[in-house]
Design a protein around this motif. Structure first.
Motif, PDB file in Angstrom:
ATOM      1  N   PRO A 171      28.745  39.981 -66.281  1.00 26.69           N
ATOM      2  CA  PRO A 171      28.060  38.700 -66.168  1.00 26.69           C
ATOM      3  C   PRO A 171      27.185  38.625 -64.928  1.00 26.69           C
ATOM      4  CG  PRO A 171      30.260  38.500 -65.324  1.00 26.69           C
ATOM      5  CD  PRO A 171      30.137  39.913 -65.852  1.00 26.69           C
ATOM      6  N   GLY A 172      26.485  37.503 -64.768  1.00 30.63           N
ATOM      7  CA  GLY A 172      25.736  37.302 -63.539  1.00 30.63           C
ATOM      8  C   GLY A 172      26.668  37.151 -62.349  1.00 30.63           C
ATOM      9  N   HIS A 173      26.088  37.151 -61.169  1.00 28.53           N
ATOM     10  CA  HIS A 173      26.892  37.075 -59.951  1.00 28.53           C
ATOM     11  C   HIS A 173      27.373  35.647 -59.716  1.00 28.53           C
ATOM     12  CE1 HIS A 173      28.334  37.176 -55.971  1.00 28.53           C
ATOM     13  NE2 HIS A 173      27.197  36.910 -55.341  1.00 28.53           N
ATOM     14  N   SER A 174      28.687  35.500 -59.561  1.00 33.25           N
ATOM     15  CA  SER A 174      29.299  34.177 -59.415  1.00 33.25           C
ATOM     16  C   SER A 174      28.786  33.411 -58.209  1.00 33.25           C
ATOM     17  CB  SER A 174      30.816  34.322 -59.326  1.00 33.25           C
ATOM     18  OG  SER A 174      31.182  35.115 -58.198  1.00 33.25           O
ATOM     19  N   GLY A 175      28.402  34.118 -57.149  1.00 29.31           N
ATOM     20  CA  GLY A 175      27.918  33.443 -55.949  1.00 29.31           C
ATOM     21  C   GLY A 175      26.667  32.626 -56.187  1.00 29.31           C
ATOM     22  N   GLU A 176      25.893  32.993 -57.196  1.00 27.42           N
ATOM     23  CA  GLU A 176      24.628  32.311 -57.448  1.00 27.42           C
ATOM     24  C   GLU A 176      24.812  30.925 -58.043  1.00 27.42           C
ATOM     25  OE1 GLU A 176      21.858  34.847 -59.491  1.00 27.42           O
ATOM     26  OE2 GLU A 176      22.284  36.537 -58.174  1.00 27.42           O
ATOM     27  N   VAL A 177      26.045  30.566 -58.413  1.00 28.44           N
ATOM     28  CA  VAL A 177      26.330  29.201 -58.863  1.00 28.44           C
ATOM     29  C   VAL A 177      27.366  28.536 -57.959  1.00 28.44           C
ATOM     30  CG1 VAL A 177      25.677  29.597 -61.260  1.00 28.44           C
ATOM     31  CG2 VAL A 177      28.023  30.060 -60.544  1.00 28.44           C
ATOM     32  N   THR A 178      27.597  29.111 -56.779  1.00 34.86           N
ATOM     33  CA  THR A 178      28.602  28.596 -55.842  1.00 34.86           C
ATOM     34  C   THR A 178      27.909  28.015 -54.620  1.00 34.86           C
ATOM     35  OG1 THR A 178      30.175  30.291 -56.552  1.00 34.86           O
ATOM     36  CG2 THR A 178      30.640  29.171 -54.477  1.00 34.86           C
ATOM     37  N   ALA A 179      28.158  26.738 -54.354  1.00 34.88           N
ATOM     38  CA  ALA A 179      27.531  26.076 -53.210  1.00 34.88           C
ATOM     39  C   ALA A 179      28.096  26.606 -51.903  1.00 34.88           C
ATOM     40  CB  ALA A 179      27.749  24.565 -53.295  1.00 34.88           C
ATOM     41  N   ASN A 180      27.279  26.566 -50.868  1.00 32.05           N
ATOM     42  CA  ASN A 180      27.699  27.023 -49.548  1.00 32.05           C
ATOM     43  C   ASN A 180      28.320  25.855 -48.786  1.00 32.05           C
ATOM     44  OD1 ASN A 180      28.105  28.367 -47.172  1.00 32.05           O
ATOM     45  ND2 ASN A 180      25.953  28.599 -46.652  1.00 32.05           N
ATOM     46  N   GLN A 181      29.557  25.575 -49.106  1.00 33.21           N
ATOM     47  CA  GLN A 181      30.347  24.554 -48.418  1.00 33.21           C
ATOM     48  C   GLN A 181      31.576  25.236 -47.827  1.00 33.21           C
ATOM     49  OE1 GLN A 181      31.515  20.456 -50.108  1.00 33.21           O
ATOM     50  NE2 GLN A 181      33.393  21.637 -50.380  1.00 33.21           N
ATOM     51  N   SER A 182      32.032  24.753 -46.668  1.00 29.78           N
ATOM     52  CA  SER A 182      33.159  25.397 -45.995  1.00 29.78           C
ATOM     53  C   SER A 182      34.150  24.366 -45.477  1.00 29.78           C
ATOM     54  CB  SER A 182      32.665  26.259 -44.824  1.00 29.78           C
ATOM     55  OG  SER A 182      31.717  27.206 -45.252  1.00 29.78           O
ATOM     56  N   ASP A 183      35.401  24.799 -45.344  1.00 34.67           N
ATOM     57  CA  ASP A 183      36.444  23.992 -44.724  1.00 34.67           C
ATOM     58  C   ASP A 183      36.061  23.769 -43.257  1.00 34.67           C
ATOM     59  OD1 ASP A 183      38.758  22.963 -43.578  1.00 34.67           O
ATOM     60  OD2 ASP A 183      39.952  24.763 -43.878  1.00 34.67           O
ATOM     61  N   PRO A 184      35.958  22.529 -42.789  1.00 30.09           N
ATOM     62  CA  PRO A 184      35.519  22.287 -41.412  1.00 30.09           C
ATOM     63  C   PRO A 184      36.425  22.899 -40.351  1.00 30.09           C
ATOM     64  CG  PRO A 184      35.421  20.264 -42.705  1.00 30.09           C
ATOM     65  CD  PRO A 184      36.158  21.285 -43.537  1.00 30.09           C
ATOM     66  N   ILE A 185      37.715  23.059 -40.666  1.00 29.06           N
ATOM     67  CA  ILE A 185      38.653  23.553 -39.659  1.00 29.06           C
ATOM     68  C   ILE A 185      38.642  25.079 -39.596  1.00 29.06           C
ATOM     69  CG2 ILE A 185      41.081  23.645 -38.966  1.00 29.06           C
ATOM     70  CD1 ILE A 185      41.420  20.879 -40.259  1.00 29.06           C
ATOM     71  N   SER A 186      38.906  25.734 -40.705  1.00 27.90           N
ATOM     72  CA  SER A 186      38.977  27.193 -40.705  1.00 27.90           C
ATOM     73  C   SER A 186      37.614  27.849 -40.855  1.00 27.90           C
ATOM     74  CB  SER A 186      39.878  27.673 -41.847  1.00 27.90           C
ATOM     75  OG  SER A 186      39.243  27.462 -43.100  1.00 27.90           O
ATOM     76  N   GLY A 187      36.676  27.126 -41.459  1.00 26.14           N
ATOM     77  CA  GLY A 187      35.369  27.708 -41.747  1.00 26.14           C
ATOM     78  C   GLY A 187      35.343  28.522 -43.022  1.00 26.14           C
ATOM     79  N   LEU A 188      36.468  28.584 -43.751  1.00 28.83           N
ATOM     80  CA  LEU A 188      36.501  29.411 -44.958  1.00 28.83           C
ATOM     81  C   LEU A 188      35.573  28.841 -46.019  1.00 28.83           C
ATOM     82  CD1 LEU A 188      37.796  31.830 -46.428  1.00 28.83           C
ATOM     83  CD2 LEU A 188      39.527  30.258 -47.294  1.00 28.83           C
ATOM     84  N   ALA A 189      34.754  29.717 -46.609  1.00 25.52           N
ATOM     85  CA  ALA A 189      33.845  29.310 -47.671  1.00 25.52           C
ATOM     86  C   ALA A 189      34.639  28.778 -48.859  1.00 25.52           C
ATOM     87  CB  ALA A 189      32.982  30.488 -48.089  1.00 25.52           C
ATOM     88  N   ASN A 190      34.156  27.695 -49.435  1.00 21.21           N
ATOM     89  CA  ASN A 190      34.873  27.028 -50.531  1.00 21.21           C
ATOM     90  C   ASN A 190      34.504  27.645 -51.873  1.00 21.21           C
ATOM     91  OD1 ASN A 190      34.657  23.687 -49.037  1.00 21.21           O
ATOM     92  ND2 ASN A 190      35.916  25.451 -48.500  1.00 21.21           N
ATOM     93  N   TYR A 191      34.940  28.885 -52.072  1.00 24.23           N
ATOM     94  CA  TYR A 191      34.617  29.600 -53.305  1.00 24.23           C
ATOM     95  C   TYR A 191      35.228  28.940 -54.542  1.00 24.23           C
ATOM     96  CZ  TYR A 191      32.838  33.588 -50.625  1.00 24.23           C
ATOM     97  OH  TYR A 191      32.112  34.404 -49.802  1.00 24.23           O
ATOM     98  N   TYR A 192      36.341  28.215 -54.390  1.00 24.10           N
ATOM     99  CA  TYR A 192      37.061  27.705 -55.556  1.00 24.10           C
ATOM    100  C   TYR A 192      36.889  26.200 -55.765  1.00 24.10           C
ATOM    101  CZ  TYR A 192      39.480  32.231 -55.536  1.00 24.10           C
ATOM    102  OH  TYR A 192      39.784  33.578 -55.575  1.00 24.10           O
ATOM    103  N   THR A 193      35.988  25.576 -55.020  1.00 18.47           N
ATOM    104  CA  THR A 193      35.796  24.139 -55.147  1.00 18.47           C
ATOM    105  C   THR A 193      34.627  23.807 -56.080  1.00 18.47           C
ATOM    106  OG1 THR A 193      36.631  23.933 -52.880  1.00 18.47           O
ATOM    107  CG2 THR A 193      35.636  21.996 -53.795  1.00 18.47           C
ATOM    108  N   GLY A 194      33.949  24.807 -56.589  1.00 21.17           N
ATOM    109  CA  GLY A 194      32.776  24.577 -57.413  1.00 21.17           C
ATOM    110  C   GLY A 194      33.099  24.004 -58.792  1.00 21.17           C
ATOM    111  N   MET A 195      32.191  23.196 -59.302  1.00 16.21           N
ATOM    112  CA  MET A 195      32.260  22.660 -60.658  1.00 16.21           C
ATOM    113  C   MET A 195      30.997  23.089 -61.395  1.00 16.21           C
ATOM    114  SD  MET A 195      35.115  20.739 -60.728  1.00 16.21           S
ATOM    115  CE  MET A 195      34.932  19.538 -62.037  1.00 16.21           C
ATOM    116  N   VAL A 196      31.157  23.526 -62.640  1.00 10.19           N
ATOM    117  CA  VAL A 196      30.028  24.037 -63.407  1.00 10.19           C
ATOM    118  C   VAL A 196      30.023  23.415 -64.807  1.00 10.19           C
ATOM    119  CG1 VAL A 196      30.021  26.239 -62.176  1.00 10.19           C
ATOM    120  CG2 VAL A 196      31.339  26.011 -64.306  1.00 10.19           C
TER     121      VAL A 196
END
Length: 828
Positions: A798-823
């Motif tokens: 399939p296409g690359h999952s990152g291309e439909v994933t917004a660049n949002q992060s947890d303010p405390i840890s800074g971890l990218a919110n890979y699993y918070t996306g809605m499609v």
């Protein structure tokens, strides 16, 4: 591929064709068993008519596990890889991707030597038109550019970004390079796009910014939150060994898995709880609620009410003075502020997990000791990720598993000797100047924007595009490919168009296609490199990668690339790197530390380290038993530790205890209040916050790793591609897992081509009915979607999952919110 054909001079062409036969290297036949006898060891057999076989001790590179391997080479050709029987992680075994090293070594799409770009245009569809150059020219081009930046007082505009750092001989060099050269951006790690959420949650509660080590061998209950234990958790090979032990020992280790779909771990567990993405904290809090109201906490570790009467009643506050804590801090405050109202009924409404299942899980976890609550990227890759991790980790404190037999602890560092030269002796006036301190990191870590994060690699592209806090001039990449791995990678494609890019990948990655200079690293079977172990059994260990074969092509190990650049930097920096000399010289000095701390396996110096492939020293030095901490005295855990010793060595929190009320978070109360809206007097408590979902769709979009991920390199290996998604039966692609009811409502048939869309972009995939996936969730393992990387990787659905994933992060840890996306998903 046209650009690959431009790489080779006549000499390199001959090298390629001379190694062509090696590209087809296969597994040797196993020795024939005689009758019913067993084999204590299996050895690879040399090909018929070949010469002597050499076995080289080394370390695998397919994941962070650092498994020891025996590499078999005959007549200069690697033909087999087995798990090393003398390595405590591998124990003579390998996971399904361990054998892929031969494919990586003989990958026909590898870069064959240093190159420079001749096409000034950069883009996804632009041929770089690389031409071969000598190593001297490549190194001098880079050094001249860095010297020019320094002469202009702009050394901060150079960044060195890295991914899987392995040890002192690669990632360990980057910070010193930054100090000497005068940039805050060397090196910036990919941890914010990996699993910083779990580390920061532990920093907030027990004071250790680290991955946990585990005593699975003696554990009787595993409560796994989204950790993909039998797919991609670390160390994967060892976990499969421990799974067999745990599930067959007496008593059998019971396992409950919290997931969003039926993966291998959930299928093998005793219970699977399918949680709504982003609500794990509510489940953990409800489990804590049941444990406290039913008196199931470990009183010897946590403490108890002074009169022995349990006052934890649903919805009722408790007088803190009535409870005497031992090794925890703020339990009653946490109960009053959060847990008293976190009933199973409340959690069921948030998580969609049945109330009875929450209660049964809590009772099992609270009564089956030793027990471990294990978590990773699943619950933490959301806007509420640090708090979710804290809620889960709080369960480990409630059952007293911290530093206990059958529980979890933290990995000790290896007993390395000092390097051959001190950085402090070579810092010139420029590097020491106050002027250098005026420039923040390009990812803004340490500023008011990200005061708590450790790395924010995903922010670099958009910060550069905005000139915030400045524009980069030159970027060097080591073992990271952010154009493909970052959320919303379209920003990286734009950002790198006006930056001078240096890539050190041995392979034609997406980032390499934007490179101005390519200086290819060795593959791991050609490297000399240390690999200190981090999440294992606690006692210190350091592996050593030793070349199993002379480099096939004109490549260099990354550590030596950086040292050679350093030698060409003007002033004391150049002198420092001349003294450092090489990675081998550095490793030989580090190994001198083993003389005073000889390994349990007899390793005392560099030569014995090389011979064994690993140094380790047992046992772990500390153990908690029945609420008391003991230190190893050479004979046993006989030395009772004082509270101040526990604080210095184990619980590195302000209180010196496990904190249900985090002093670390309270130090940043104003920032957390501003970013997450939590009242400042409550920021320290593990708690549930609704996740901030992105993308604008109606289905949760989850992108887990799978067993054959192979750190991304598996995308260009046909055998890895064929085995990538065994639960869905994939062969040529990775399927989008979608519940049949969800699919039918959208007119999507099993096997249909679909379009996945979010506010960020759209990609296509092949849908596969998956009844074990939540109806409100679709799952697309992160592996394919490459537009470079090699002939088998390029252009594969399939296409690359990152291309439909917004660049949002947890303010405390800074971890990218890979699993918070809605499609949204529709038939293509």
């Amino acid at each position: 591929m046209e650009f690959l054909q431009t790489l080779m001079s006549r000499r390199r062409f001959l090298q390629v064709t001379g190694a062509a036969g090696a590209a087809a290297a296969g597994s040797a036949a196993l020795p024939r068993l005689a009758g019913f006898s067993t084999l204590s060891e299996v050895h690879a057999q040399p090909a018929a008519g070949s010469g002597q076989t050499v076995i080289t001790k080394s370390i695998c590179h397919q994941c962070p596990a650092r498994c020891g391997i025996d590499v078999y080479t005959t007549d200069g050709r690697v033909h087999a890889i087995y798990g090393a029987s003398n390595n405590p992680i591998s124990n003579g075994k390998l996971c399904p991707k361990g054998h892929l090293g031969t494919y990586i070594l003989y990958d026909p799409d590898r870069f064959k030597g240093p190159m420079k770009r001749t096409n000034p245009q950069k883009g996804r569809n632009e041929d770089p038109k690389f031409v071969p150059v000598s190593w001297d020219e490549a190194l001098q081009v880079v050094a001249d550019r860095l010297n020019a930046l320094r002469d202009k007082g702009e050394s901060h505009r150079f960044a060195l970004l890295f991914g899987r750092g392995w040890g002192a001989s690669c990632a360990g060099l980057l910070g010193d390079f930054g100090k000497l050269y005068g940039t805050p951006n060397a090196g910036i790690n990919h941890s914010s796009m990996c699993s910083d959420g779990s580390k920061k949650a532990k920093k907030a509660t027990d004071g250790n910014y680290s991955y946990s080590a585990y005593d699975y061998r003696n554990c009787n209950y595993l409560l796994i939150f989204g950790a993909s234990f039998l797919e991609a958790f670390r160390p994967y090979n060892y976990l499969m060994q421990m799974w067999g032990h745990m599930r067959s020992k007496s008593p059998k280790t019971r396992v409950t898995v919290v997931e969003v779909h039926l993966n291998t771990t959930a299928a093998a567990a005793d219970r699977a709880l399918y949680v709504k993405p982003g609500t794990d904290a509510a489940l953990a809090l409800a489990i804590a609620h049941v444990m406290l109201t039913e008196g199931l906490w470990d009183k010897e570790f946590v403490g108890d009410f002074a009169d022995g009467q349990n006052r934890f009643k649903p919805g009722q506050s408790v007088d803190p003075a009535a409870f005497k804590e031992k090794w925890t801090h703020g339990l009653v405050d946490w109960w009053n502020a959060v847990v008293k109202d976190a009933t199973p009924k409340w959690a069921a409404g948030i998580t969609t997990i049945a109330e009875r299942d929450i209660v049964e899980t809590a009772r099992e976890f609270g009564t089956t000791r030793p027990a471990i609550a294990l978590f990773e990227r699943g619950p933490t890759a959301h806007s509420n990720g640090t708090y979710a991790g804290m809620c889960i980790h709080a369960l480990n404190a409630l059952v007293g598993s911290l530093f206990a037999k059958g529980g979890l602890m933290y990995q000790m560092s290896p007993a390395y000797g000092p390097p051959p030269v001190k950085v402090e002796d070579y810092l010139d006036e420029y590097a020491r100047s106050e002027e250098r301190k005026k420039y923040p990191r390009i990812d803004l870590v340490g500023t008011e924007e990200w005061p708590m994060a450790s790395n924010m690699m995903q922010e670099i592209a958009r910060n550069h595009l905005a000139g915030k806090p400045y524009k980069l001039d030159t970027v060097m990449f080591y073992l990271t490919n952010p154009i493909w791995t970052a959320p919303n990678p379209q920003q990286w494609e734009e950002a790198l168009k006006d930056v001078f890019v240096i890539d050190t990948s041995p392979f034609p990655s997406e980032t390499a296609m934007y490179a101005d200079i390519v200086m290819p690293d060795h593959t791991y079977l050609e490297r000399l490199q240390d690999t200190p172990t981090y999440p294992f059994e606690g006692w210190p260990m350091a592996g050593l990668r030793t070349p199993a074969i002379k480099p096939l092509y004109d490549t260099k190990v990354f550590g030596d690339i950086l040292i050679e650049i350093g030698k060409r930097i003007k002033g004391p920096t150049g002198e420092y790197y001349k003294k450092l000399e090489s990675t081998e010289n550095l490793l030989r000095h580090l190994a001198k530390g083993f003389a005073d701390s000889p390994g349990t396996n007899g390793v005392t110096d560099f030569e014995s380290w090389k011979r064994e492939g690993v140094w380790y020293r047992k046992p772990y030095l500390w153990q908690q038993r029945r609420g008391e901490f003991y230190e190893w005295d050479g004979q046993g855990y006989n030395k009772l530790m004082k509270p101040e010793e526990v604080k210095a060595k184990l619980f590195k929190t302000p209180s010196g205890k496990f904190e249900f009320r985090s002093g670390y978070l309270e130090q940043h109360a104003e920032f957390i209040h501003r970013k997450l809206g939590i009242a400042q007097d409550k920021v320290g408590y593990p708690q549930y916050l609704p996740a901030k979902y992105t993308g604008g769709g109606d289905l949760h979009f989850i992108t887990p790793k799978v067993a054959m991920h192979a750190e991304g390199r598996g995308a260009n290996i046909p055998t890895a591609i064929a085995l990538l998604q065994p639960t869905m039966g994939g062969r040529k692609t990775v399927y989008l897992e979608i519940h049949p009811d969800t699919a039918r409502k959208r007119g999507i048939g099993n096997g249909d081509r679909v379009r996945i869309k979010s506010a960020v972009g759209s990609i296509e995939a092949i849908a596969r009915y998956a009844p074990g996936t939540r109806p409100d969730t679709v799952v697309l393992p992160m592996e394919h979607g490459h537009w470079a990387w090699g002939r088998w990787a390029k252009g594969r659905l399939p296409g690359h999952s990152g291309e439909v994933t917004a660049n949002q992060s947890d303010p405390i840890s800074g971890l990218a919110n890979y699993y918070t996306g809605m499609v949204t998903v529709e038939k293509a």
